[in-house]
Structure formats: C-alpha cells, structure tokens
Design a protein around this motif. Structure first.
Motif, mmCIF file in Angstrom:
data_model
loop_
_atom_site.group_PDB
_atom_site.id
_atom_site.type_symbol
_atom_site.label_atom_id
_atom_site.label_comp_id
_atom_site.label_asym_id
_atom_site.label_seq_id
_atom_site.Cartn_x
_atom_site.Cartn_y
_atom_site.Cartn_z
ATOM 1 N N GLY F 31 17.720 14.691 23.456
ATOM 2 C CA GLY F 31 17.002 14.706 24.715
ATOM 3 C C GLY F 31 17.429 15.930 25.301
ATOM 4 N N LYS F 32 16.810 16.190 26.641
ATOM 5 C CA LYS F 32 16.878 17.274 27.364
ATOM 6 C C LYS F 32 18.098 17.077 28.321
ATOM 7 N N LEU F 33 19.127 18.014 28.153
ATOM 8 C CA LEU F 33 20.276 17.843 28.677
ATOM 9 C C LEU F 33 20.033 18.160 30.305
ATOM 10 N N THR F 34 20.687 17.374 31.231
ATOM 11 C CA THR F 34 20.367 17.517 32.772
ATOM 12 C C THR F 34 21.492 17.609 33.303
ATOM 13 N N ARG F 35 22.501 17.109 32.970
ATOM 14 C CA ARG F 35 23.889 17.406 33.602
ATOM 15 C C ARG F 35 24.980 17.253 32.599
ATOM 16 N N CYS F 36 26.284 17.968 33.059
ATOM 17 C CA CYS F 36 27.172 17.736 32.175
ATOM 18 C C CYS F 36 28.454 17.953 32.807
ATOM 19 N N ASP F 37 29.497 17.612 32.602
ATOM 20 C CA ASP F 37 30.961 18.025 33.128
ATOM 21 C C ASP F 37 31.888 18.398 32.192
ATOM 22 N N VAL F 38 33.061 18.712 32.696
ATOM 23 C CA VAL F 38 34.212 19.131 31.856
ATOM 24 C C VAL F 38 34.560 18.017 30.841
ATOM 25 N N TYR F 39 34.369 16.901 30.978
ATOM 26 C CA TYR F 39 34.963 15.817 30.002
ATOM 27 C C TYR F 39 33.764 15.545 29.233
ATOM 28 N N MET F 40 32.603 16.250 29.266
ATOM 29 C CA MET F 40 31.420 16.103 28.278
ATOM 30 C C MET F 40 30.696 15.069 28.651
ATOM 31 N N ASN F 41 30.858 14.456 29.876
ATOM 32 C CA ASN F 41 30.175 13.273 30.416
ATOM 33 C C ASN F 41 28.769 14.134 30.648
ATOM 34 N N LEU F 42 27.611 13.341 30.160
ATOM 35 C CA LEU F 42 26.382 14.096 30.404
ATOM 36 C C LEU F 42 25.210 13.199 30.566
ATOM 37 N N THR F 43 24.114 13.764 31.057
ATOM 38 C CA THR F 43 22.811 12.885 31.204
ATOM 39 C C THR F 43 21.844 13.757 30.363
ATOM 40 N N LEU F 44 20.928 12.978 29.599
ATOM 41 C CA LEU F 44 19.832 13.333 29.037
ATOM 42 C C LEU F 44 18.452 12.678 29.456
ATOM 43 N N ALA F 45 17.418 13.630 29.572
ATOM 44 C CA ALA F 45 16.042 13.071 29.722
ATOM 45 C C ALA F 45 15.390 12.959 28.633
ATOM 46 N N ASP F 46 14.447 12.048 28.553
ATOM 47 C CA ASP F 46 13.673 11.777 27.193
ATOM 48 C C ASP F 46 14.627 11.568 26.062
ATOM 49 N N ALA F 47 15.437 10.676 26.306
ATOM 50 C CA ALA F 47 16.615 10.644 25.218
ATOM 51 C C ALA F 47 15.879 9.768 24.247
ATOM 52 N N GLU F 48 16.205 10.011 22.864
ATOM 53 C CA GLU F 48 15.793 9.374 21.798
ATOM 54 C C GLU F 48 17.165 8.915 20.965
ATOM 55 N N GLU F 49 17.269 7.808 20.488
ATOM 56 C CA GLU F 49 18.323 7.569 19.518
ATOM 57 C C GLU F 49 17.654 7.732 17.890
ATOM 58 N N LEU F 50 18.252 8.407 17.135
ATOM 59 C CA LEU F 50 17.801 8.847 15.867
ATOM 60 C C LEU F 50 18.758 8.039 14.621
ATOM 61 N N GLU F 51 18.087 7.885 13.551
ATOM 62 C CA GLU F 51 18.812 7.436 12.335
ATOM 63 C C GLU F 51 18.279 8.047 11.191
ATOM 64 N N SER F 52 18.720 8.706 10.674
ATOM 65 C CA SER F 52 18.434 9.435 9.089
ATOM 66 C C SER F 52 17.072 10.495 9.760
ATOM 67 N N ASP F 53 17.296 11.123 10.869
ATOM 68 C CA ASP F 53 16.040 11.829 11.518
ATOM 69 C C ASP F 53 14.892 11.182 12.166
ATOM 70 N N GLU F 54 14.948 10.049 11.978
ATOM 71 C CA GLU F 54 13.987 9.208 12.267
ATOM 72 C C GLU F 54 14.216 8.706 13.851
ATOM 73 N N VAL F 55 13.200 8.589 14.679
ATOM 74 C CA VAL F 55 13.399 7.993 16.329
ATOM 75 C C VAL F 55 13.508 6.543 16.061
ATOM 76 N N ARG F 56 14.700 6.059 16.419
ATOM 77 C CA ARG F 56 14.952 4.462 16.513
ATOM 78 C C ARG F 56 14.775 3.849 17.536
ATOM 79 N N ALA F 57 14.858 4.438 18.857
ATOM 80 C CA ALA F 57 14.610 4.053 20.095
ATOM 81 C C ALA F 57 14.644 5.061 21.032
ATOM 82 N N LYS F 58 13.898 4.904 22.236
ATOM 83 C CA LYS F 58 13.616 5.647 23.338
ATOM 84 C C LYS F 58 14.024 5.054 24.485
ATOM 85 N N TYR F 59 14.767 5.719 25.405
ATOM 86 C CA TYR F 59 15.521 5.476 26.397
ATOM 87 C C TYR F 59 15.275 5.890 27.900
#
Lengths: 76, 76, 76, 76, 76, 76, 76
Positions: F31-59
C-alpha cells in the motif's frame, strides 16, 4: 558486587580465544571471539556452524545478535 | 523492601556453590555458580547438561544468558 | 492510585506464606514465598512442582524468573 | 572497552559491501549494506532472498527490522 | 489526550467489579478486579478459570502478570 | 554516523510511495506509505494483503504495529 | 517529522468510529474505538469477535493490550 565480577566480564576476558555458542534455535557456532558488548552481541572470526560436533558450514566473520544466544562455552 | 530482600540476592549468596538451572527450552544445567547479575546472566564452572538426572554433556565454563532461565535451584 | 494499591503489593503481603505459581509452560510450583520484586522474580522455600495436583518433584529453594509467570494464587 | 570495539562497529565498517543475513525464520538475505543502526535495523540494496544458496526472490532495496536477525556474515 | 482518556483508566474505573480476562494461552479468567497497574498486572478475588463458559477451576485470589493478557472484558 | 544515515530515514524518504511489507506471520501487505515512526509503526493507504503475489484482501487504510514487521521493500 | 504525522495519530483521529483489529493469534475484533494510547492499548465499545467475517462472540466493552495487535483497519 564490583563491575569486574559481572558475567559479561568473563566473556571479555576471552577475546581472541575460541568460544562455542548455542543459539535459541539450537544451532551451535564456534569461532574466535573478536568483539562483544553487554547485550552479548558479538563477532566471531573463522566461524563454523556445527551439527552433532560436525562442521556443517563455514562463514568467515559473523556478527551474532545477542538476544538469540542461550549460552556460551568459555575456554578456561 | 530493603535491597537485601531482593530475589537476586538469594543467588548472589550462593556464589561458589553448585546450582541447577532450568532453561525455557526445558534443558537443565548444573555447575558451580561463579558470577551473576541482576538480569540473571550467570557463569557456571564445571557445567553439566542433564537429561532425566543423567549427565548428557560437560562444558567446562559457560555463560548463560539470563532471559533463557525459567528457574534456579538454590542450595540451602 | 497509591503505591499500596499496586498489584505487586498483594504479593509482598504474603511473604512467608504458601503460594501456587503457574508458569507460561503450564507447570505449577507451590512453596513458601520468601522474596519477590516488582518484576515478579521470586524465591520459594520447600518448592514443589505439581502435575494435576500431584507432587511431581521437590526442589528445596528455587528462584523463579518473573517473566515466566502467568499467574500466582495468593492465600487470603 | 572503547566504542570502536563494539560489535556493531564491525557492521558499520562494511557499509557498501555485500553481506548475508540469517533471520530468525531461517530465511537468508544477501545484498549491499547501505545503512545500519545499533538495533541492527539495516537496509540492503540489490537484496536477494536465498534458499539452499539458490536465489529465490529479488527485492531491490529492503529495510530489515533488526530484532528478526540471527546473525550477519561480514566480508573480511 | 488527557490522562483520564488513557485505556488503563477504563480498567481502574471498574475496580471491585467483575471482569473477564483472556490470556495469550487462550484461557479465560473471571473475578472481581481488586488491583491493577499500568502494565495490566492485576489481582482478582473469587477468581474462576473458564472453559467454553463452564467453570473449570476456582482459585480464590490471584495475581495475573499483565504481559500475558490479550484482552479484558469490562462491565458497562 | 549522521542521523540522516539511519535505516528508518530510508523509510521516511518514501512516504506517499507504494511499499511491500512482510510480517512475522509471513503475510505480505502492499500500500501507499502515509506515516511511519522509529518503531516502524506505519500506516498504509489502499492496503492490500497478498498471497503468492495475488491480492487476497483489501483494507483501505491500516495501521501496522512495527514489532510485527520482518522487512519492508522500498521503491528506488 | 511533526508529532501530528506519527502513525498513532491516525488512530486517535478515529476515536468514536468503528475499527477492525487483527491480533497476533489471528483473531479479529470490531467495535467503536473509545480510547487508545501510544502502545496501541485501546478500548472498544460494542466489541465483536469475527471469524471469516461472521460474528462469533459479542463482548460489550473490552480493553485490548497493544502488544497483541498486528494491525488496525482505520475508517477513511
């Protein structure tokens, strides 16, 4: 307890000697200890990975992250 | 609670005595406690690894990383 | 919240009484609580390991590392 | 022990060289080390994932979180 | 965000009320919350261990180490 | 080592770009990285979960807790 | 990076909105976010546990310990 009695000092005392290291994943590494710090991060030269006392792989120099270490056998 | 009542003081009190140590991976080590710190990092001399109370291996001196320790049997 | 209301104070209040301790590896220890600190590191005297409420082993005095503890049953 | 003797300095010394990294999940990455910090967070350029010494995947640039690292093979 | 809006304050607000606690090992405890701290260390009175909503064991008072907790059901 | 050479800076440099993230449970998010901090907490926009390069879910937008991250593929 | 750009701020911004939370044990919770802190400790009102998008259990208000969280889906 004086600083010299800290367990990590026993490791610093064998810099440049050969140590054996057991990791949490049960793998064993052996090599010449070249650096160490208080977290037990350490570097080995001539590092070997052992399995049942047989050499399984040779890596040259490696840096092992201390939090993976179960114990370190220290030469006397 | 005075500092002398801290649990780690019970360990410092048996420096140079034989202790048994159970690790999180369920292995047991026995040896003469030679050093320890507040994280329970410690060194054993004449260290033995036990399995069902039988000696499985002998290691001489070892440094055990405290965060792997479940419990330590302390001589009375 | 006053310091006296901290959960660890409930443990300090039963020093010299018998407690039962469940570890993360599901083992249960019972013994007289002799020392404890804020990390739940603690020592037991007359320590027994239990299995299905049967005594499986006796250890005398043991020092248990607090981070292995799930919960502690406290006498009322 | 001077700061220059810290294990992490051995990693900083090979910035821009190729390193191999073993992760706790047993995967191996190889690439040109471009950045690192004291937690062993690091970036690799031209990163490859290896399986039995065969390239399994190529990722370009990756940032590896240090707490996943078992060890790093350092060129001599 | 004012201190009163911290999640742990929702727990302090139900001291002396009955809560249900899910641990990481999937066990469920229910009892009257008597103490808690910012690490979610807490004590329960009249503590019961549940399995499929059936009471499996009763423990009287227990101290649960906060780092084992998944979530806590809070009465409204 | 200047602060600009820290590995986390390589992540901040690609804010608003698409990144792929491998979690410790082996799942992959993109997904598109929208925020991050030094702990690597981060936010993604248009986030997709992938499995073997296939989109499994959109969040849509997700916040990933940094301590679950194995590595992050960074666009060049 | 200004404090407002921290990932946790994206969570604070949706207080009183419905979020979905994936835990490390792969369970999913959905509910109205009522409190959160920097560790991702948080409270949900009208909390539901989901399995394959079906409601498996309802809990009313729950406090989730942040270190169990994999990711949080945030409404846009």
């Amino acid at each position: 307890m004086s600083d010299e009695r800290m367990p990590i000092k026993a490791l610093e005392a064998v810099i440049n000697e050969v140590v054996s290291i057991k990791l949490k994943d049960q793998r064993v590494f052996r090599g010449k200890l070249t650096r160490c710090d208080v977290y037990m991060n350490l570097t080995l030269a001539d590092a070997e990975e052992l399995e049942s006392d047989e050499v399984r792989a040779k890596y040259g120099s490696i840096l092992i992250r201390g939090n993976n270490i179960l114990w370190i056998q220290i030469p006397e």
